[in-house]
Design a protein around this motif. Structure first.
Motif, short mmCIF file in Angstrom:
data_model
loop_
_atom_site.label_atom_id
_atom_site.label_comp_id
_atom_site.label_asym_id
_atom_site.label_seq_id
_atom_site.Cartn_x
_atom_site.Cartn_y
_atom_site.Cartn_z
N CYS A 211 -56.19 -3.12 -9.24
CA CYS A 211 -55.47 -2.50 -8.06
C CYS A 211 -56.16 -2.70 -6.64
CB CYS A 211 -54.57 -1.65 -7.80
SG CYS A 211 -53.24 -1.77 -9.17
N GLU A 212 -57.39 -2.09 -7.50
CA GLU A 212 -58.25 -2.26 -6.04
C GLU A 212 -58.93 -3.46 -5.99
OE1 GLU A 212 -62.41 0.81 -5.07
OE2 GLU A 212 -60.92 1.65 -6.32
N ASN A 215 -56.96 -6.30 -4.24
CA ASN A 215 -57.05 -5.65 -2.75
C ASN A 215 -58.24 -6.22 -1.97
OD1 ASN A 215 -54.11 -4.13 -2.80
ND2 ASN A 215 -55.67 -2.70 -3.48
N THR A 219 -58.54 -8.27 0.98
CA THR A 219 -59.37 -8.99 1.75
C THR A 219 -60.63 -9.58 2.60
OG1 THR A 219 -58.73 -6.30 1.62
CG2 THR A 219 -59.70 -6.41 2.93
N PRO A 288 -53.83 -7.56 4.48
CA PRO A 288 -53.84 -6.54 4.11
C PRO A 288 -53.91 -5.62 4.89
CG PRO A 288 -55.20 -7.70 2.71
CD PRO A 288 -54.84 -8.14 3.95
N HIS A 290 -56.17 -1.78 4.79
CA HIS A 290 -56.73 -0.34 4.63
C HIS A 290 -56.04 0.77 4.71
CE1 HIS A 290 -59.85 1.83 3.05
NE2 HIS A 290 -60.39 1.21 2.81
N HIS A 318 -61.02 -0.09 -1.65
CA HIS A 318 -59.84 -0.09 -1.63
C HIS A 318 -58.61 -0.01 -2.45
CE1 HIS A 318 -62.55 -3.34 1.04
NE2 HIS A 318 -63.25 -3.00 0.53
N TYR A 321 -54.31 0.38 -0.62
CA TYR A 321 -53.90 -0.48 0.42
C TYR A 321 -52.23 -0.78 0.63
CZ TYR A 321 -58.13 -2.73 1.90
OH TYR A 321 -58.85 -3.29 1.88
#
Length: 516
Positions: A211-212, A215, A219, A288, A290, A318, A321
């Motif tokens: 997931c990070e 993200n 970004t 998105p 942060h 990240h 989010y």
């Protein structure tokens, strides 16, 4: 077989020990507070009342710190979050937890090798030619190692989750939930269950590094369309659930003022750049957000080759989010424009739209979202904050508003809690830069993003009425455009004024009128 049974017995014992620490400390703290509050009622001297309560805060905070450090992992993460909640918790709690920001556990290199083998099916040395045994940074959930990819020779940063988290995360989340629900039972006016609920939602996402990685990619892709913003997002090489390999991008902390000054990096420009980056995340269409921009997750480095700014801002971590719905983003923009204009009726209307907060809690929410005393919000938020205002805010919490604030935060939508957190963290970053310009430039940048957001909404509404070239619609477009132009000209004039003053060596001052 015997080894497996032995492991099960040891794990069962460890689980009982973790649970026992939490339960014992919870009982001690609840009993301590009840005894102290009863004792306090019998006292008449105000100073003595304050002294006994502060002493109780300190005792309970120190007991809790020991448990957080012993249990580690998620409990360290919780303590770090609590240490930043100085708008909500007594200073005795927040200051006691500050060491948790730097006192994070380090997992052994052997356990990292074992986890790499289990998660990838390969040996660590099959993929990397170099891998630093000691991490260059450690946090509550993970640590980062420098490494070199064998095939390409690329230097990378490898983020690895603490292997023990997988074993204890479910139990620790249950213990956190139990703690806050028990506190609510004994002290219903201080309901912090919303905090454990947010952890239950966000933590499983933060523990999945895939997931990070997504993200970070989103970004990077979004800000690639805005090259004038000097934001660097490290490239993702690959990601597994507990392992993330990214390009190695290094810099210095934002609060390293000696580095900034010695390299000719203007603190005011850094502050303005941060304002643009995070306002873009909040108000940009499809951007998105942060939600964890603390000092350890942002770095800066000199970059004389970049046009405009002579520095890069590097954004790390990240994991946490959120995406802000368009309707909320638009109401939030109108709320801020009302705050900047000092229009109380519009403020109340949009605070209700944004957070569902009624008129009785409106002053409290206005102070929470702005970080300013309500007397300033209701007059001119463009005034710099002074010591007397900070003292007034602290006094108001001690006089009984704290319970109201806790209850209000339990009622607002979760996304608003994360926006509040992001606001607090970015304000802290800005304060640490010790800029010379006061709050005016920040609010003008904010006003620009808010006005653009409202302008695009107005264009949509006008289009629904028919062609933009139909005379009545054309006049509406002109009126909307003039409102946007007014803010743009005001910001450009202020930027020019700052540039002229810098050229002649003068310090900036906050001498610009309101937005009206």
């Amino acid at each position: 077989m015997l080894l497996s049974v032995g492991d099960d017995v040891r794990n069962g014992y460890d689980a009982i020990e973790r649970t026992g620490r939490v339960a014992a400390t919870l009982v001690l703290c609840i009993n301590d507070y009840r005894t102290t509050l009863n004792q306090r009622e019998k006292l008449e001297d105000a100073e003595e009342k304050e002294h006994v309560l502060k002493a109780c805060h300190k005792r309970c905070a120190e007991r809790t710190l020991k448990v957080l450090e012993k249990n580690g992992g998620i409990f360290i993460k919780l303590g770090q979050h609590l240490s930043a909640m100085n708008y909500l918790l007594p200073a005795e709690w927040t200051t006691t937890f500050i060491p948790l920001q730097d006192r994070c556990p380090v997992s052994s290199f052997e356990s990292i090798e074992q986890m790499f083998r289990k998660d990838t099916g390969e040996e660590l040395w099959d993929y990397f030619s170099e891998f630093s045994p000691e991490p260059i940074g450690a946090a509550s959930l993970a640590q980062v190692h420098l490494a070199t990819i064998k095939e390409t020779g690329q230097k990378v940063a490898v983020k690895v989750q603490h292997p023990s988290l997988e074993q204890w995360s479910k139990l620790d989340m249950s213990l956190t939930s139990f703690t806050f629900s028990t506190l609510k039972r004994f002290f219903p006016e201080y309901d912090l269950e919303w905090l454990s609920s947010e952890i239950e939602v966000s933590l499983p996402i933060e523990l999945d590094f895939r997931c990070e990685a997504e993200n970070a990619r989103r970004t990077k892709e979004y800000f690639a369309r805005i090259p004038e913003l000097p934001l660097v997002i490290p490239d993702v090489v690959w990601a597994k659930r507990r392992i993330l390999v990214m390009a190695y991008e290094t810099g210095r902390r934002l609060d390293d003022l000696e580095y900034l000054d010695s390299n000719g990096i203007d603190r005011d420009e850094v502050s303005a750049t941060l304002a643009r980056i995070f306002n873009e995340m909040i108000f940009g269409d499809g951007a998105p957000l942060h939600c964890d921009p603390h000092g350890g997750n942002i770095a800066i480095r000199k970059n004389p080759a970049r046009r405009g700014a002579n520095f890069d801002i590097i954004l790390y971590d990240h994991g946490l989010y959120r995406d802000i719905p368009q309707s909320l983003r638009r109401s939030y923009a109108k709320m801020w424009l009302a705050i900047i204009d000092g229009d109380m009726e519009r403020m109340k209307r949009y605070v209700t739209e944004v957070a569902g907060v009624g008129e009785d809690k409106f002053p409290l929410f206005a102070s929470a979202i702005t970080g300013r005393d309500f007397s300033v919000v209701s007059s001119s938020i463009l005034k710099p904050k002074d010591a007397s205002e900070q003292k007034a805010m602290s006094g108001a919490l001690q006089d009984g508003l704290l319970a109201d604030l806790v209850q209000m935060l339990g009622q607002v939508p979760r996304i608003i809690l994360l926006i509040l957190k992001t606001n607090d963290l970015t304000r802290s970053l800005d304060e640490n830069l010790r800029t010379r310009q006061g709050p005016v430039r920040q609010f003008l940048i904010l006003a620009r993003y808010c006005t653009r957001t409202v302008f695009h909404e107005q264009l949509e509404e006008i289009r629904r009425r028919g062609s933009l070239y139909w005379p009545p619609n054309a006049l509406r477009v002109l009126a909307a455009w003039l409102g946007l132009l007014r803010v743009e000209i005001k910001l450009e004039a202020f930027e020019l004024w700052i540039g002229v003053k810098r050229m002649f060596g003068y310090k900036n001052s906050s001498v610009l009128g309101g937005m009206a």
